[in-house]
Design an enzyme around this catalytic site. Sequence first.
Site, PDB file in Angstrom:
ATOM      1  CD  GLU A  31       8.950  -2.462  23.215  1.00  0.00           C
ATOM      2  OE1 GLU A  31       9.568  -1.637  22.201  1.00  0.00           O
ATOM      3  OE2 GLU A  31       9.825  -3.686  22.919  1.00  0.00           O
TER       4      GLU A  31
ATOM      5  CB  CYS B 116       9.751  -2.154  26.975  1.00  0.00           C
ATOM      6  SG  CYS B 116      10.713  -0.440  25.465  1.00  0.00           S
TER       7      CYS B 116
ATOM      8  CB  ALA C 111      33.877 -10.830  -7.353  1.00  0.00           C
TER       9      ALA C 111
ATOM     10  NE  ARG D 166      35.150   4.198  -5.952  1.00  0.00           N
ATOM     11  CZ  ARG D 166      35.510   3.730  -5.867  1.00  0.00           C
ATOM     12  NH1 ARG D 166      35.805   3.488  -4.301  1.00  0.00           N
ATOM     13  NH2 ARG D 166      35.643   1.498  -6.288  1.00  0.00           N
TER      14      ARG D 166
ATOM     15  N   GLY E 262      40.315 -11.263  -0.477  1.00  0.00           N
ATOM     16  CA  GLY E 262      41.650 -11.557  -0.751  1.00  0.00           C
ATOM     17  C   GLY E 262      41.429 -13.180  -0.550  1.00  0.00           C
TER      18      GLY E 262
HETATM   19  C1  AOF Z   1      12.374  -2.666  23.488  1.00  0.00           C
HETATM   20  N1  AOF Z   1      12.432  -1.825  22.486  1.00  0.00           N
HETATM   21  O1  AOF Z   1      12.845  -0.776  21.176  1.00  0.00           O
HETATM   22  C2  AOF Z   1      14.507  -1.395  21.583  1.00  0.00           C
HETATM   23  C3  AOF Z   1      15.274  -2.129  22.791  1.00  0.00           C
HETATM   24  O2  AOF Z   1      19.752   2.348  25.937  1.00  0.00           O
HETATM   25  P1  AOF Z   1      18.461   2.113  26.430  1.00  0.00           P
HETATM   26  O3  AOF Z   1      18.153   2.014  27.507  1.00  0.00           O
HETATM   27  O4  AOF Z   1      17.877   2.764  25.025  1.00  0.00           O
HETATM   28  O5  AOF Z   1      18.545   0.390  25.969  1.00  0.00           O
HETATM   29  C4  AOF Z   1      19.147  -0.071  24.769  1.00  0.00           C
HETATM   30  C5  AOF Z   1      19.016  -1.791  25.089  1.00  0.00           C
HETATM   31  O6  AOF Z   1      17.495  -1.949  25.043  1.00  0.00           O
HETATM   32  C6  AOF Z   1      19.213  -2.098  23.321  1.00  0.00           C
HETATM   33  O7  AOF Z   1      21.103  -3.023  23.547  1.00  0.00           O
HETATM   34  C7  AOF Z   1      17.947  -3.382  23.042  1.00  0.00           C
HETATM   35  O8  AOF Z   1      19.244  -4.922  24.221  1.00  0.00           O
HETATM   36  C8  AOF Z   1      16.834  -3.315  23.888  1.00  0.00           C
HETATM   37  N2  AOF Z   1      16.215  -2.679  23.064  1.00  0.00           N
HETATM   38  N3  AOF Z   1      14.314  -3.474  23.858  1.00  0.00           N
HETATM   39  O9  AOF Z   1      12.525  -3.574  24.183  1.00  0.00           O
HETATM   40  C9  AOF Z   1      13.080  -1.721  21.427  1.00  0.00           C
HETATM   41  N4  AOF Z   1      15.175  -0.723  20.671  1.00  0.00           N
HETATM   42 ZN    ZN Z   2      12.715  -1.669  25.748  1.00  0.00          ZN
END
Ligand code: AOF
Ligand code: ZN
Length: 323
Positions: free
Chosen positions: A54, A86, A159, A210, A261
């Site tokens: 964001e 965010c 498979a 691989r 398996g």
């Molecule tokens: C968002 N936007 O682009 C992402 C989010 O350790 P931090 O501060 O980077 O927080 C990671 C957590 O934030 C992650 O576990 C997930 O819950 C959220 N990720 N949230 O608003 C983002 N990457």
């Molecule tokens: Zn965020």
Amino acid sequence: MNAADLAFLARAVELAERGRGTAHPNPVVGAVVVRDGEVVGEGWHSRRGEPHAEPIALAAAGARAHGATIYVSLEPCTHHGRTPPCVDACSEAGVARVVAASLDPNPEVGGGPASLAAHGIAFEVAPHDSDAAVRARRQNEAWRTWIRHGRPFVTLKCAVTLDGRVAVPGRRWVSGPESRLLVHVLRAASDAVAAGMGTVRLENPRLDARDVPVARQPRRLAFGHGPLPAGSELELRSGPLAAELAALAAEDVQSLLLEGGPTLAAAFLEAGLVDKVMLFVAPVLAGSGPLLVGPLGAPLDLTRLEARRVGADILLTAYVNEP
Ligand code: AOF
Ligand code: ZN
């Protein structure tokens, strides 16, 4: 939510993929800022510790973010983690509306919708079965299971013949070369790959990726009781399955590919520890030999069954637990 909203969400989901491989152990997330129907900023989360999607998209939009809609593949976070919330970034930029393709299952981060409402920002999430929503949850299926359940997302890969058997008398392989190459792609995309000790004793597999591009080899595991064959580089995991999976999750193993398996497959299925099944079905009738899974205590219903052709085989995919 209209078709344009869903199309911008699809773009956010597509942008998120640019963080694939580098964002781990964080989820991949994309964001698109739209003002008067026009894209004015895009972003994605590329690395843990670096900005979320964001703030990157909002910075690209600048003043045009005021009164805009931001489309995100994952609900905006509310927490002060390695980066600021965010939701605050959206509020400070003057965003009017947030549209998300998926909600955040991380218990430390949730509450985005309520927090946005408190800031006077409208919030909508895509319908659960819409394409954008399904794709957004799927693109982080491993992370969602890891963060919610504290264990890796487990994919049982097998498979099989048209009569459901895992071997063809007198032949080395069941599936064709294209399917076998795709398995190496799956291994390269997994944090860990495992077989049961039955398979390990019979075939002494390497379980590495691989003949495909490999950013990082998966951890290679054997479930069951030793000893490992001489020269095997597998890690032996002899504890109860759930405990072993929790220990692996604590070491950031989010995805586990089970190349089982029938005995191991049944043990994982009976323990409720398989999330997805991938069956490479080859056009051959074996006529005899072991079946895909040993006897199960009860029938198991799967969801979202899909088929695609891989060489002369058909790959069937279905979920036991949708993330
Ligand atoms: C968002 N936007 O682009 C992402 C989010 O350790 P931090 O501060 O980077 O927080 C990671 C957590 O934030 C992650 O576990 C997930 O819950 C959220 N990720 N949230 O608003 C983002 N990457
Ligand atoms: Zn965020």
